[in-house]
Design an enzyme around this catalytic site. Structure first.
Site, mmCIF file in Angstrom:
data_model
loop_
_atom_site.group_PDB
_atom_site.id
_atom_site.type_symbol
_atom_site.label_atom_id
_atom_site.label_comp_id
_atom_site.label_asym_id
_atom_site.label_seq_id
_atom_site.Cartn_x
_atom_site.Cartn_y
_atom_site.Cartn_z
ATOM 1 N N ARG A 45 0.980 -1.331 -0.266
ATOM 2 C CA ARG A 45 -0.303 0.193 0.465
ATOM 3 C C ARG A 45 0.891 1.506 -0.007
ATOM 4 O O ARG A 45 1.790 1.218 -0.116
ATOM 5 C CB ARG A 45 -1.038 0.172 0.941
ATOM 6 C CG ARG A 45 -1.920 -1.145 1.180
ATOM 7 C CD ARG A 45 -3.140 -1.385 2.446
ATOM 8 N NE ARG A 45 -2.801 0.167 3.568
ATOM 9 C CZ ARG A 45 -3.540 0.309 4.470
ATOM 10 N NH1 ARG A 45 -3.970 -0.828 4.595
ATOM 11 N NH2 ARG A 45 -2.984 0.575 5.653
ATOM 12 N N ASP A 46 0.384 2.296 -0.194
ATOM 13 C CA ASP A 46 0.757 3.651 -0.007
ATOM 14 C C ASP A 46 1.274 4.262 1.061
ATOM 15 O O ASP A 46 2.841 4.737 1.194
ATOM 16 C CB ASP A 46 -0.096 4.828 -0.617
ATOM 17 C CG ASP A 46 -0.252 5.141 -2.459
ATOM 18 O OD1 ASP A 46 0.070 4.314 -3.184
ATOM 19 O OD2 ASP A 46 -1.325 5.263 -2.847
#
Length: 196
Positions: free
Chosen positions: A9-10
């Site tokens: 994920r970011d």
């Protein structure tokens, strides 16, 4: 474990998805010769018996490729294959057919020269331990890999955020490699524990 099942994920959180061998799936089907990444995954009530081959060919441990009983060390092998491919930027075991891939898993020498020159010695050492064909010689617990790969005194997630913010250069690449492998080890540890 294979690249298609690992997502970042970011915020740097690593997710291991689709525990294919832990749930019911479609029965065996033939696959196209060039599709070792989507080679059949077999499931049945007797998954762990000798003689049953299951998994994605390019990420199977040698003992799985031989149809032998596998344990958590097969996951450690798969982790080593994924980590090698992250660093080298190319497949470790490939071939025109699933049989060719399995033959490579069983016998092809690993080309360590394909790893980047700046690969930290600790990462290479962990890779060598993960990719021992004899499971008795292989790294016994993925937590040991996490310990060896995570920079001392830091959390992997904070390390990857700091490395991503650093100016471009060789030091940044090395820090990102160390942090990413630490995160992958943490994710695999969780995966192995959840399957136990």
């Amino acid at each position: 474990l294979k690249p298609a099942n690992i997502k970042v994920r970011d915020d740097g959180t690593v997710k291991v998805l689709d525990f294919g061998l832990a749930k019911a799936m479609e029965p065996f089907q033939d696959v196209s010769p060039s599709s070792s990444m989507s080679s059949p995954t077999l499931t049945s009530p007797v998954l762990t018996r000798v003689g049953v081959i299951l998994g994605t060919a390019a990420y199977m441990s040698p003992e799985q490729a031989k149809g032998r009983v596998a344990d958590k060390r097969a996951d450690i092998w798969a982790f080593g294959v994924v980590l090698y491919e992250m660093l080298a930027g190319q497949r470790l075991f490939d071939g025109e057919t699933v049989s060719d891939v399995l033959a490579a898993v069983l016998a092809r020498e690993i080309d360590w020269s394909r790893l980047p020159a700046e690969t930290p010695p600790a990462v290479r050492h962990v890779l060598e331990r993960c990719l021992e064909r004899d499971p008795r010689q292989r790294l016994r617990d993925i937590a040991d890999a996490r310990h060896d790969l995570q920079p001392p005194g830091t959390a992997a997630a904070s390390t990857i955020r700091a490395a991503a913010a650093a100016p471009p250069g060789q030091g940044r690449r090395t820090a990102l490699l160390m942090a990413a492998t630490g995160l992958a080890a943490v994710a695999l540890t969780a995966a192995v524990i959840s399957k136990s």
